[in-house]
Design an enzyme around this catalytic site. Structure first.
Site, short mmCIF file in Angstrom:
data_model
loop_
_atom_site.label_atom_id
_atom_site.label_comp_id
_atom_site.label_asym_id
_atom_site.label_seq_id
_atom_site.Cartn_x
_atom_site.Cartn_y
_atom_site.Cartn_z
N LYS A 111 -41.12 15.24 -3.78
CA LYS A 111 -39.98 15.55 -2.92
C LYS A 111 -38.77 15.97 -3.76
CE LYS A 111 -41.26 14.59 1.43
NZ LYS A 111 -42.65 14.71 1.48
N LYS A 194 -53.19 20.52 -0.11
CA LYS A 194 -53.60 19.96 1.18
C LYS A 194 -52.95 20.68 2.36
CE LYS A 194 -49.92 16.61 1.60
NZ LYS A 194 -49.44 15.35 2.09
N LYS A 197 -47.49 19.82 6.94
CA LYS A 197 -46.46 20.41 7.80
C LYS A 197 -45.41 21.15 6.97
CE LYS A 197 -46.67 16.26 9.97
NZ LYS A 197 -46.24 15.06 10.67
P1 TYM Z 1 -47.77 11.90 7.41
O1 TYM Z 1 -46.95 11.96 8.65
O2 TYM Z 1 -47.46 12.85 6.31
O3 TYM Z 1 -49.29 12.07 7.75
C1 TYM Z 1 -49.89 11.27 8.75
C2 TYM Z 1 -51.30 10.92 8.40
O4 TYM Z 1 -52.08 12.10 8.24
C3 TYM Z 1 -52.70 12.08 6.97
N1 TYM Z 1 -52.76 13.46 6.44
C4 TYM Z 1 -53.84 13.99 5.89
N2 TYM Z 1 -55.07 13.49 5.69
C5 TYM Z 1 -55.97 14.31 5.10
N3 TYM Z 1 -55.70 15.59 4.73
C6 TYM Z 1 -54.48 16.12 4.91
N4 TYM Z 1 -54.23 17.38 4.57
C7 TYM Z 1 -53.47 15.32 5.52
N5 TYM Z 1 -52.17 15.51 5.85
C8 TYM Z 1 -51.75 14.36 6.40
C9 TYM Z 1 -51.84 11.21 6.09
O5 TYM Z 1 -52.57 10.69 5.01
C10 TYM Z 1 -51.41 10.15 7.07
O6 TYM Z 1 -52.38 9.17 7.19
N6 TYM Z 1 -45.92 7.90 5.21
C11 TYM Z 1 -46.81 8.33 6.24
C12 TYM Z 1 -46.48 7.77 7.61
C13 TYM Z 1 -46.32 6.29 7.63
C14 TYM Z 1 -47.36 5.31 7.60
C15 TYM Z 1 -46.71 4.06 7.63
C16 TYM Z 1 -48.74 5.39 7.53
C17 TYM Z 1 -45.15 5.64 7.70
N7 TYM Z 1 -45.36 4.29 7.69
C18 TYM Z 1 -47.42 2.86 7.62
C19 TYM Z 1 -49.46 4.19 7.52
C20 TYM Z 1 -48.79 2.96 7.56
C21 TYM Z 1 -46.75 9.82 6.30
O7 TYM Z 1 -45.78 10.43 5.94
O8 TYM Z 1 -47.80 10.40 6.86
#
Ligand code: TYM
Length: 331
Positions: A111, A194, A197
């Site tokens: 980031k 990967k 968004k």
């Molecule tokens: P975020 O919002 O970026 O993504 C949400 C979930 O989708 C998965 N993901 C992917 N998995 C495989 N391939 C990809 N290309 C891909 N892009 C996204 C992420 O691994 C995630 O599981 N920090 C987290 C959100 C969060 C969270 C938590 C998760 C906040 N608090 C507590 C679990 C427990 C996040 O930004 O995910």
């Protein structure tokens, strides 16, 4: 019964990476575990959304959770900011989170590289808030994609450190979880890393994308000029398309194109056409339900209210106990 927590940031529409990395597991886990699935709107504040965008994005994720098959009668679905106990636990955990370890987090470094003008404290302590999300329900299993593995390791560190500091075996260790055993990383269409968004619209296929948009995105995916020798190793952009095919297509389809590649007979146009059609089939039922649920404001309100009440029951119990352990006692 073991407790499960997971969330997705409210930064817009969900894509196939979110679905195959996380949501597909949510839907399966809700039948077997005590599940809490939330919309991480506090986390999304690191990018300073306008209030209208924030609300719209929270609604979008709520709609897409329900459309993908998360059942509010089975799992607790809630909006993170509806549970103030999470912010309170985050504050306590911050007192025992150290600058060095937070600065070493890969996602923080990424980031900082991507947005050097917005390195705020929320970004630095992002893993602490994530640990609070998990620990507030004393969860042990966290369905996430591969990119979240390091955050889970940090959550275990914070849980263990709290227990050690107060000499009490209170918080269990949470672990990243996937039914397939391996954590998933869905590649994007840009030939690089990967699906995500923040990697640009064309890199990701969204659950809400209509068929013609999916076709256009996939047909534009990066490819090379084709293999020149039999059984040649695939370059990363081609490997990515095969990885995507492995996820959305039947095994026979994958094997068919793999053989064509290995015998130098492949036509990428055909591979992409097939991949696009299989993605359309995978996303179609969810897309239809997104359209229906999006219209139903009273159902969405009811789900969010019901979820907030259930999540706060569990969260307030933890906070009561944590306050007692820390030593905040009433006179
Ligand atoms: P975020 O919002 O970026 O993504 C949400 C979930 O989708 C998965 N993901 C992917 N998995 C495989 N391939 C990809 N290309 C891909 N892009 C996204 C992420 O691994 C995630 O599981 N920090 C987290 C959100 C969060 C969270 C938590 C998760 C906040 N608090 C507590 C679990 C427990 C996040 O930004 O995910």
């Amino acid at each position: 019964m073991e407790t499960v927590v997971s969330g997705i940031r409210s930064t817009g529409k969900l894509h196939l990476g979110n679905y195959y990395g996380a949501i597909q597991n949510f839907v399966k886990m809700q039948h077997e575990y005590n599940c809490y699935f939330f919309i991480a709107d506090l986390h999304s504040l690191t990018t300073h959304p306008t209030s209208a965008d924030l609300h719209g994005n929270v609604k979008q994720v709520l709609v897409e959770y329900l459309a993908a098959g998360i059942d509010p009668e089975k799992a607790t679905i809630y909006v993170q900011s509806d549970v103030p106990e999470i912010a309170e636990l985050y504050l306590y955990l911050n007192m025992n989170a150290y600058l060095g370890e937070l600065e070493r987090s890969t996602s923080f470094k990424d980031k900082v590289r991507a947005h050097p003008d917005n390195v705020n404290a929320g970004l630095l302590t992002y893993p602490v808030l994530m640990a609070a999300d998990i620990m507030i329900h004393k969860a042990t299993k966290v369905p996430v994609g591969k990119d979240q593995e390091q955050h889970l390791e940090m959550a275990r560190t914070f849980a263990n450190r709290f227990n050690r500091l107060y000499n009490k075996d209170y918080f269990p260790e949470p672990y990243a979880f996937n039914f397939s055993a391996n954590l998933v990383k869905i590649p994007g269409l840009d030939g690089k890393g990967k699906m995500g968004k923040s990697e640009g619209e064309a890199n990701a296929v969204y659950l809400s994308d209509p068929p013609e948009v999916i076709r256009k995105k996939v047909m534009r995916a990066v490819t090379d000029s084709g293999p020149t020798a039999e059984n040649q190793e695939k370059p990363v952009e081609i490997q990515n398309l095969f990885e995507l095919m492995k996820v959305v297509s039947p095994a026979g389809t994958y094997a068919h194109f793999d053989l064509l590649y290995n015998t130098c007979q492949i036509r990428y146009g055909d591979l992409k056409k097939q991949l696009a059609e299989d993605m359309i089939v995978a996303a179609a039922p969810i897309r239809e339900r997104i359209k229906e649920i999006d219209q139903d404001s009273s159902y969405l309100r009811q789900v969010a209210r019901h979820g907030a009440i259930k999540a706060r029951e569990s969260a307030s119990k933890t906070i009561r106990e944590v306050r007692e352990i820390i030593g905040f006692r009433s006179f």
